[in-house]
Write an enzyme that holds these catalytic residues in place. Sequence first.
Site, short mmCIF file in Angstrom:
data_model
loop_
_atom_site.label_atom_id
_atom_site.label_comp_id
_atom_site.label_asym_id
_atom_site.label_seq_id
_atom_site.Cartn_x
_atom_site.Cartn_y
_atom_site.Cartn_z
N LYS A 1 0.95 4.28 -2.83
CA LYS A 1 0.69 5.69 -2.52
C LYS A 1 1.93 6.56 -2.74
O LYS A 1 1.81 7.74 -3.06
CB LYS A 1 0.15 5.82 -1.10
N TYR B 1 0.84 -1.20 0.00
CA TYR B 1 0.00 0.00 0.00
C TYR B 1 0.87 1.25 0.00
O TYR B 1 0.61 2.20 -0.74
CB TYR B 1 -0.92 -0.01 1.21
#
Length: 280
Positions: A177, A173
């Site tokens: 990002k 993740y």
Amino acid sequence: MASGVFSAGAARLAGKTVLVTGASGGIGAATAIAFARAGASLILTARRQTQLEEVKQAALQANKEGATGKGGRVECLTLDMQDRNAIKGLLDRIPDDLKNVDVLVNNAGLVYGKEHVGEIDEDEIQVMFQTNVLGLISLTQLFVKEFKQRNSGHIINLGSIAGLEPYAGGSIYCATKHAVNAFSGSLLRELVGYNVRVSEIAPGMVETSFSVTRFRGDKAAADKVYEGLKPLVAEDIAEEILWVASRPEHVNVADVLVFPSAQASATINHRGPQGPPSSK
């Protein structure tokens, strides 16, 4: 959405057309309702048609409450951000009177698990990158062409503190990002001569169904993430998105990092009462 969100600045959005991805819940739904209250017309996309229709009704009601006399059109289009062909065909599905999109809000995104490297499911890695990065890039490329031709437009990408500060148990993740953060920065520099604004909103701890997805439907585990502190809610981030979008055309708020008051970084937070110790 709190009535105080509507302001003289937000009035600049009346009559604009805004496309929000991942609009079936959480931050996406709250953002759609906020823009509707400001008088914007909306194109809402997500995979879940039933939930999209519910958000549409809430947005139409919010538009009436906003009483701007403008906007009010809401169109729902199912879209899977993992499907490149569906993304490429999106422009053909948008009704003619909504094709001139003014603001693109790239909100769709997800996370699975907290496994460490070596234990991460390969299929989940694929889903996170396809949704959070590749789908966002594909959709943005469509609208960048349109915005450059019109010499106008605004791209708002939903980043995260995870895109600024990596943490254990979030490698994939965080990587997605960080990619969004780098993409937003490059895009900002590429579009500086086209009157096209680029902004990234990076939230900290926000309590939505996002964490339930992370824990694969285990709500009890998701609730523990926020135990002992008051996190942000979807409407808090929607207010920031609306504020960024409603600045005068010559003003570009490039980066916004938003924490709850009990959070200071990806891994530093305070659980329990805040303030000086008791004098007793």
